[in-house]
Design an enzyme around this catalytic site. Structure first.
Site, PDB file in Angstrom:
ATOM      1  N   ALA A  73       0.836  -1.203   0.000  1.00  0.00           N
ATOM      2  CA  ALA A  73       0.000   0.000   0.000  1.00  0.00           C
ATOM      3  C   ALA A  73       0.868   1.249   0.000  1.00  0.00           C
ATOM      4  O   ALA A  73       1.976   1.267   0.550  1.00  0.00           O
ATOM      5  CB  ALA A  73      -0.916   0.003   1.215  1.00  0.00           C
ATOM      6  N   GLY A 118       0.821  -5.614   0.712  1.00  0.00           N
ATOM      7  CA  GLY A 118      -0.098  -5.725  -0.419  1.00  0.00           C
ATOM      8  C   GLY A 118       0.581  -6.205  -1.687  1.00  0.00           C
ATOM      9  O   GLY A 118      -0.058  -6.835  -2.535  1.00  0.00           O
ATOM     10  N   GLU A 121       0.585  -9.813  -1.353  1.00  0.00           N
ATOM     11  CA  GLU A 121      -0.802 -10.274  -1.480  1.00  0.00           C
ATOM     12  C   GLU A 121      -1.247 -10.337  -2.941  1.00  0.00           C
ATOM     13  O   GLU A 121      -2.000 -11.238  -3.325  1.00  0.00           O
ATOM     14  CB  GLU A 121      -1.733  -9.368  -0.665  1.00  0.00           C
ATOM     15  CG  GLU A 121      -1.575  -9.593   0.827  1.00  0.00           C
ATOM     16  CD  GLU A 121      -2.357  -8.616   1.672  1.00  0.00           C
ATOM     17  OE1 GLU A 121      -3.102  -9.055   2.553  1.00  0.00           O
ATOM     18  OE2 GLU A 121      -2.224  -7.391   1.455  1.00  0.00           O
ATOM     19  N   GLU A 141       2.399  -6.100   7.952  1.00  0.00           N
ATOM     20  CA  GLU A 141       1.381  -5.108   8.323  1.00  0.00           C
ATOM     21  C   GLU A 141       1.267  -4.845   9.821  1.00  0.00           C
ATOM     22  O   GLU A 141       1.033  -3.716  10.247  1.00  0.00           O
ATOM     23  CB  GLU A 141       0.007  -5.537   7.765  1.00  0.00           C
ATOM     24  CG  GLU A 141      -0.179  -5.272   6.270  1.00  0.00           C
ATOM     25  CD  GLU A 141       0.320  -6.400   5.387  1.00  0.00           C
ATOM     26  OE1 GLU A 141      -0.009  -6.390   4.187  1.00  0.00           O
ATOM     27  OE2 GLU A 141       1.052  -7.283   5.889  1.00  0.00           O
TER      28      GLU A 141
END
Length: 267
Positions: A73, A118, A121, A141
């Site tokens: 992110a 992310g 991910e 995270e």
């Protein structure tokens, strides 16, 4: 660049065609492909277009940055958002990850350098991950006060088991390529800087097979995961019925008997 050229989705995402293989390119090099709201929207839009394209048999997720696949992110942008803006942004962010996850054809991530949070991910949302020795992966995270929110808490245990996923997510640690491969976080190790080439080569081998069969096999694998065996076999039977009377099956059997390469109608 592929012979068929690039199709841009906003400033930061491109789709490049190599025959029946599509390359979904993360192209925000100035930010190591950090996923901003705009970039998330573009990933979602590119996945919607790919999902509707029956000509695509395999999708490969790649990066234009030499030292990163994707660092996750965009925390600079995140830092500027109010609570209300963060709530409004959430569906856009989710749509990027689920867009990759729900692509109907087989998907391969080509990872080098940093694939964190992310970014990892997005790779986990693919069916297979090819990484070069420079890859550094992890879900850090909890070290910044959140949790993996792009599917990580669900996708990682499906790959490596509940306890291993818990250890990796709770410690927020980063893994280098060799350990990541050993633990099953990535599936195939490539030579340095060869992750994209090897992923495209693997995609080309997969794309030689029936597009109807590939999509049905992926559907059965995904829908059957986590079900008890009897329910899973019902999922498999439904997927089999969807291909048993297809043009691809007719052509596949004919080509086998005639000792020639099949010309898949894709329907």
């Amino acid at each position: 660049m592929g012979a068929d050229g690039d199709q841009r989705f906003g400033e930061f995402v491109a789709v490049r065609r190599h025959g029946h293989v599509a390359e979904l390119v993360l192209d925000r090099p100035k930010a190591m492909n950090a996923v901003s709201t705009e970039m998330a929207r573009s990933i979602g839009a590119a996945c919607a277009a790919l999902g509707a394209d029956r000509d695509v048999r395999v999708t490969v997720l790649t990066s234009t940055h030499a030292r990163a696949f994707c660092v996750g992110a965009d925390l600079k942008e995140r830092n500027s958002l109010s609570d209300a803006e963060l709530v409004r942004q959430r569906p856009t962010a989710r749509a990027a990850y689920t867009g990759v996850l729900e692509l109907p054809m087989p998907t391969i991530a080509a990872v080098h350098g940093f694939a964190l949070g992310g970014g990892f991910e997005l790779a986990l949302s693919c069916d297979l991950i090819v990484a070069d020795p420079t890859a550094v992966v992890g879900l850090p995270e909890v070290s910044v006060g959140v949790i993996p929110g792009g599917g990580g808490t669900q996708l990682l245990p499906r790959r490596v088991g509940a306890a291993r996923a818990a250890e990796l997510i709770f410690t927020a640690r980063r893994l280098e390529a060799a350990e990541a491969h050993e633990l099953g976080l990535v599936d195939q190790l490539a030579a340095v800087a060869a992750d994209r080439d090897e992923a495209l080569a693997l995609a080309s081998r997969i794309a030689a097979n029936s597009p109807v069969g590939l999509r049905a096999a992926k559907r059965a694998l995904r829908l059957g995961h986590g079900l008890d065996l009897r329910a899973g076999l019902e999922v498999e039977d439904a997927a089999w019925r969807s291909v048993a009377f297809s043009g691809d099956r007719t052509e596949g059997v004919a080509a086998f008997n005639e000792k020639r390469k099949p010309q898949w109608p894709g329907e």
